[in-house]
Design a protein around this motif. Structure first.
Motif, PDB file in Angstrom:
ATOM      1  N   TYR A   1      54.114 -82.126   5.461  1.00  0.00           N
ATOM      2  CA  TYR A   1      53.296 -81.472   4.436  1.00  0.00           C
ATOM      3  C   TYR A   1      51.966 -80.973   4.992  1.00  0.00           C
ATOM      4  N   HIS A   2      51.251 -81.818   5.701  1.00  0.00           N
ATOM      5  CA  HIS A   2      49.927 -81.444   6.191  1.00  0.00           C
ATOM      6  C   HIS A   2      49.998 -80.381   7.284  1.00  0.00           C
ATOM      7  N   THR A   3      51.040 -80.467   8.133  1.00  0.00           N
ATOM      8  CA  THR A   3      51.222 -79.429   9.152  1.00  0.00           C
ATOM      9  C   THR A   3      51.510 -78.084   8.495  1.00  0.00           C
ATOM     10  N   ALA A   4      52.278 -78.089   7.391  1.00  0.00           N
ATOM     11  CA  ALA A   4      52.571 -76.857   6.661  1.00  0.00           C
ATOM     12  C   ALA A   4      51.287 -76.231   6.118  1.00  0.00           C
ATOM     13  N   HIS A   5      50.406 -77.060   5.575  1.00  0.00           N
ATOM     14  CA  HIS A   5      49.124 -76.544   5.080  1.00  0.00           C
ATOM     15  C   HIS A   5      48.275 -75.978   6.221  1.00  0.00           C
ATOM     16  N   ASP A   6      48.283 -76.658   7.359  1.00  0.00           N
ATOM     17  CA  ASP A   6      47.528 -76.167   8.516  1.00  0.00           C
ATOM     18  C   ASP A   6      48.059 -74.810   8.968  1.00  0.00           C
ATOM     19  N   ALA A   7      49.390 -74.657   8.941  1.00  0.00           N
ATOM     20  CA  ALA A   7      50.006 -73.390   9.346  1.00  0.00           C
ATOM     21  C   ALA A   7      49.602 -72.267   8.402  1.00  0.00           C
ATOM     22  N   LEU A   8      49.601 -72.558   7.102  1.00  0.00           N
ATOM     23  CA  LEU A   8      49.164 -71.563   6.121  1.00  0.00           C
ATOM     24  C   LEU A   8      47.726 -71.129   6.388  1.00  0.00           C
ATOM     25  N   ALA A   9      46.891 -72.104   6.727  1.00  0.00           N
ATOM     26  CA  ALA A   9      45.475 -71.819   6.929  1.00  0.00           C
ATOM     27  C   ALA A   9      45.231 -70.921   8.133  1.00  0.00           C
ATOM     28  N   VAL A  10      46.004 -71.100   9.178  1.00  0.00           N
ATOM     29  CA  VAL A  10      45.786 -70.309  10.396  1.00  0.00           C
ATOM     30  C   VAL A  10      46.634 -69.047  10.435  1.00  0.00           C
ATOM     31  N   GLY A  11      47.556 -68.906   9.476  1.00  0.00           N
ATOM     32  CA  GLY A  11      48.284 -67.649   9.347  1.00  0.00           C
ATOM     33  C   GLY A  11      49.593 -67.530  10.081  1.00  0.00           C
ATOM     34  N   ILE A  12      50.187 -68.643  10.509  1.00  0.00           N
ATOM     35  CA  ILE A  12      51.506 -68.573  11.135  1.00  0.00           C
ATOM     36  C   ILE A  12      52.548 -69.046  10.131  1.00  0.00           C
ATOM     37  N   ALA A  13      53.678 -68.357  10.078  1.00  0.00           N
ATOM     38  CA  ALA A  13      54.776 -68.753   9.197  1.00  0.00           C
ATOM     39  C   ALA A  13      55.636 -69.806   9.885  1.00  0.00           C
ATOM     40  N   ILE A  14      56.366 -70.565   9.079  1.00  0.00           N
ATOM     41  CA  ILE A  14      57.273 -71.589   9.608  1.00  0.00           C
ATOM     42  C   ILE A  14      58.598 -71.526   8.852  1.00  0.00           C
ATOM     43  N   ILE A  15      59.673 -71.636   9.595  1.00  0.00           N
ATOM     44  CA  ILE A  15      61.002 -71.824   9.000  1.00  0.00           C
ATOM     45  C   ILE A  15      61.531 -73.150   9.531  1.00  0.00           C
ATOM     46  N   ASP A  16      61.805 -74.077   8.612  1.00  0.00           N
ATOM     47  CA  ASP A  16      62.290 -75.404   8.986  1.00  0.00           C
ATOM     48  C   ASP A  16      63.738 -75.556   8.527  1.00  0.00           C
ATOM     49  N   PRO A  17      64.708 -75.365   9.450  1.00  0.00           N
ATOM     50  CA  PRO A  17      66.112 -75.513   9.093  1.00  0.00           C
ATOM     51  C   PRO A  17      66.633 -76.935   9.276  1.00  0.00           C
ATOM     52  N   GLY A  18      65.738 -77.851   9.677  1.00  0.00           N
ATOM     53  CA  GLY A  18      66.129 -79.247   9.869  1.00  0.00           C
ATOM     54  C   GLY A  18      66.425 -79.581  11.323  1.00  0.00           C
ATOM     55  N   HIS A  19      66.411 -80.865  11.604  1.00  0.00           N
ATOM     56  CA  HIS A  19      66.611 -81.373  12.960  1.00  0.00           C
ATOM     57  C   HIS A  19      68.060 -81.191  13.417  1.00  0.00           C
ATOM     58  N   ASN A  20      68.976 -81.195  12.437  1.00  0.00           N
ATOM     59  CA  ASN A  20      70.400 -81.205  12.775  1.00  0.00           C
ATOM     60  C   ASN A  20      70.911 -79.894  13.358  1.00  0.00           C
ATOM     61  N   VAL A  21      70.088 -78.824  13.344  1.00  0.00           N
ATOM     62  CA  VAL A  21      70.561 -77.556  13.903  1.00  0.00           C
ATOM     63  C   VAL A  21      70.832 -77.660  15.394  1.00  0.00           C
ATOM     64  N   GLU A  22      70.348 -78.713  16.007  1.00  0.00           N
ATOM     65  CA  GLU A  22      70.660 -78.919  17.422  1.00  0.00           C
ATOM     66  C   GLU A  22      72.151 -79.167  17.654  1.00  0.00           C
ATOM     67  N   LYS A  23      72.925 -79.234  16.574  1.00  0.00           N
ATOM     68  CA  LYS A  23      74.380 -79.368  16.667  1.00  0.00           C
ATOM     69  C   LYS A  23      75.000 -78.221  17.461  1.00  0.00           C
ATOM     70  N   ILE A  24      74.261 -77.118  17.628  1.00  0.00           N
ATOM     71  CA  ILE A  24      74.786 -76.002  18.422  1.00  0.00           C
ATOM     72  C   ILE A  24      75.087 -76.427  19.853  1.00  0.00           C
ATOM     73  N   MET A  25      74.501 -77.555  20.297  1.00  0.00           N
ATOM     74  CA  MET A  25      74.734 -77.994  21.669  1.00  0.00           C
ATOM     75  C   MET A  25      76.154 -78.503  21.885  1.00  0.00           C
ATOM     76  N   LYS A  26      76.841 -78.901  20.823  1.00  0.00           N
ATOM     77  CA  LYS A  26      78.147 -79.546  20.989  1.00  0.00           C
ATOM     78  C   LYS A  26      79.174 -78.599  21.614  1.00  0.00           C
ATOM     79  N   GLN A  27      79.454 -77.489  20.944  1.00  0.00           N
ATOM     80  CA  GLN A  27      80.480 -76.577  21.448  1.00  0.00           C
ATOM     81  C   GLN A  27      80.035 -75.893  22.732  1.00  0.00           C
ATOM     82  N   ARG A  28      78.769 -75.528  22.813  1.00  0.00           N
ATOM     83  CA  ARG A  28      78.295 -74.821  24.003  1.00  0.00           C
ATOM     84  C   ARG A  28      78.316 -75.714  25.238  1.00  0.00           C
ATOM     85  N   THR A  29      77.950 -76.976  25.075  1.00  0.00           N
ATOM     86  CA  THR A  29      77.994 -77.901  26.209  1.00  0.00           C
ATOM     87  C   THR A  29      79.432 -78.181  26.620  1.00  0.00           C
TER      88      THR A  29
END
Length: 373
Positions: A315-343
Motif C-alpha cells: 500500500y505505502h509503496t503504491a502511494h509513493d509511486a503515485l507521488a513520484v509519477g511512475i505507474a505500476i502493474i502488479d500481476p502477482g508473484h506467481n507470474v514467475e511460473k513462465i520459468m517452468k516450460q521455458r526451463t
C-alpha cells in the motif's frame, strides 16, 4: 543413456550460473543426492505436496524449482509438521530438489528477459535495474606445437573465450621455440624420453571471463596434443559484461497504461492485476522484475521507465509511486511460473544435444496461493 544428477546440474548452471545469485540466496541442492541416474526432471515454480505427488507419478528423480524449500538452517526435522512431511515424502521417494532462484532471474535469457519479451520490451537497449554480478576477466596463455594452434583456438572460442565487447574469436598469436626434456617412462607427442627437445611452438593468448574459465580450460586441454600442457591463467584488470535484477527498455510503439495492462493479463495468464496510475497515460518505456519488486521502484524511475511491472507491491509503496509519477502493474508473484516450460524446453535441447535419454517436464500444478473472487 541417462544423465546423472551432477551432469543435469552442470547443464542447468550453464543457463543460470550459481555465482549470479544475490548474496545469501538459498540456491543449489537443498535435499537428496545428485549421485544417481536421472530419467525425468520436473521443473516447478514451488515445491508443494501436490508437486511432489506429480514428480512421483512422472517417475522424476529430480525437481528443479525456482523457490527454495529450506529458507533457514533446520534445528530439527519433525515429520509431523507440513514441512517435515514434505521433506519425508521427498526422501522416501528418492527425489532430489535443486533450486535456481535469483541466478535464473538475472541471467541473460532467464526470467527477467522472458518477462520483458512477453510484455513487448525491445531487446535493443535493455538495461538491468540493479547490477548483481560483473564478470572478472582472465588471460589464458597456452603453448601449442606449430600446426595445432587452429584446433586449440577453436576449442577455446567455442567454450566462450575470446569475446571482447561485440568482437568475437579474439586472440594474439606469437611463434617461438619450446624446449623440454621428457622423463623416463613418458610417451611424448614430440621427441623421445631422455633427450632434450627443441620444437617450433605457438603462444596463444585469449581472454576468458570467470564464468567460463573452467569450461574454456577443459576444452583447451581436450584439444591440446600434449599429455602435459604448459599454460598460464591469470586475472587481468579488465571487467566484462554485467548481469542484474530486472529489465527496462522501450516498447516498439507507445501504448496506454490500460492497453499494457490487458497485454500483461494475457501474457501471464492472470485474471486480474492491481494497477497504480491513470489508465489513459502514455507508456513508452517499461521496467519488469519477477517476484517482489517494491524496493525497485526507484531503480525503475532511474532507468526512465513509465511503468514497473512486478509483484507484491504494498500500500505505502503504491502511494509513493503515485507521488513520484511512475505507474505500476502488479500481476502477482506467481507470474514467475513462465520459468517452468521455458526451463524444461532449454534443458531438453541441451540433453538431446548430448544424446541423453533424460527428459525434463514442466509442472502442470498451479501453485498460486490466492483465489480471485
Amino acid at each position: 543413456m541417462l544423465a546423472n544428477g551432477h551432469t543435469v546440474v552442470q547443464i542447468m548452471e550453464q543457463l543460470a550460473p550459481k555465482h549470479y545469485a544475490v548474496e545469501n540466496d538459498k540456491i543449489g541442492l537443498q535435499l537428496g543426492t545428485l549421485a544417481k541416474p536421472i530419467s525425468h526432471i520436473l521443473v516447478a515454480l514451488d515445491v508443494t505436496d501436490e508437486v511432489v505427488d506429480e514428480a512421483i507419478a512422472a517417475g522424476a528423480e529430480l525437481i528443479i524449482a525456482h523457490h527454495a524449500i529450506i529458507f533457514r538452517p533446520l534445528s530439527k526435522l519433525d515429520t509431523s509438521t507440513p514441512a517435515g512431511k514434505l521433506y519425508e515424502k521427498l526422501i522416501k521417494n528418492d527425489i532430489a530438489v535443486y533450486i535456481s532462484h535469483t541466478n535464473l532471474d538475472v541471467t541473460d535469457g532467464g526470467i527477467n528477459d522472458w518477462m520483458a519479451d512477453l510484455v513487448g520490451i525491445k531487446p535493443e537497449g535493455r538495461v538491468c535495474l540493479e547490477e548483481v554480478h560483473t564478470d572478472q576477466w582472465n588471460k589464458l596463455v597456452v603453448f601449442v606445437p606449430k600446426g595445432h594452434e587452429e584446433k586449440v583456438l577453436e576449442a577455446i572460442w567455442s567454450a566462450g573465450g575470446g569475446q571482447i565487447g561485440d568482437y568475437s574469436r579474439c586472440s594474439f598469436i606469437t611463434e617461438g621455440t619450446g624446449t623440454f626434456l621428457p622423463g623416463e617412462g613418458t610417451t611424448p607427442y614430440i621427441g623421445a624420453p631422455g633427450k632434450l627437445e627443441k620444437t617450433a611452438e605457438v603462444r596463444l593468448e585469449v581472454v576468458v571471463p570467470d564464468s567460463l574459465k573452467r569450461k574454456a580450460l577443459q576444452a583447451m586441454l581436450k584439444a591440446h596434443p600434449y599429455d602435459e600442457v604448459a599454460y598460464d591463467l591469470y586475472e587481468i584488470d579488465l571487467t566484462g559484461r554485467s548481469v542484474g535484477l530486472g529489465r527496462a527498455g522501450k516498447l516498439s510503439e507507445p501504448v496506454t497504461l490500460a492497453e499494457l495492462t490487458e497485454r500483461v493479463k494475457q501474457a501471464f495468464e492472470v485474471p486480474v492485476v492491481r494497477v497504480v496510475g491513470e489508465a489513459g497515460r502514455e507508456v513508452r518505456k517499461v521496467a519488469v522484475l519477477g517476484g517482489s519488486g517494491a524496493r525497485y521502484v526507484r531503480h525503475a524511475i532511474f532507468a526512465g521507465a513509465d511503468v514497473l511491472i512486478t509483484g507484491d507491491i504494498d500500500y505505502h509503496t503504491a502511494h509513493d509511486a503515485l507521488a513520484v509519477g511512475i505507474a505500476i502493474i502488479d500481476p502477482g508473484h506467481n507470474v514467475e511460473k513462465i520459468m517452468k516450460q521455458r526451463t524444461a524446453d532449454w534443458l531438453n535441447v541441451q540433453l538431446q544435444s548430448r544424446k541423453s535419454d533424460t527428459k525434463a517436464l514442466a509442472s502442470a500444478i498451479h501453485t498460486e496461493p490466492f483465489t480471485f473472487v
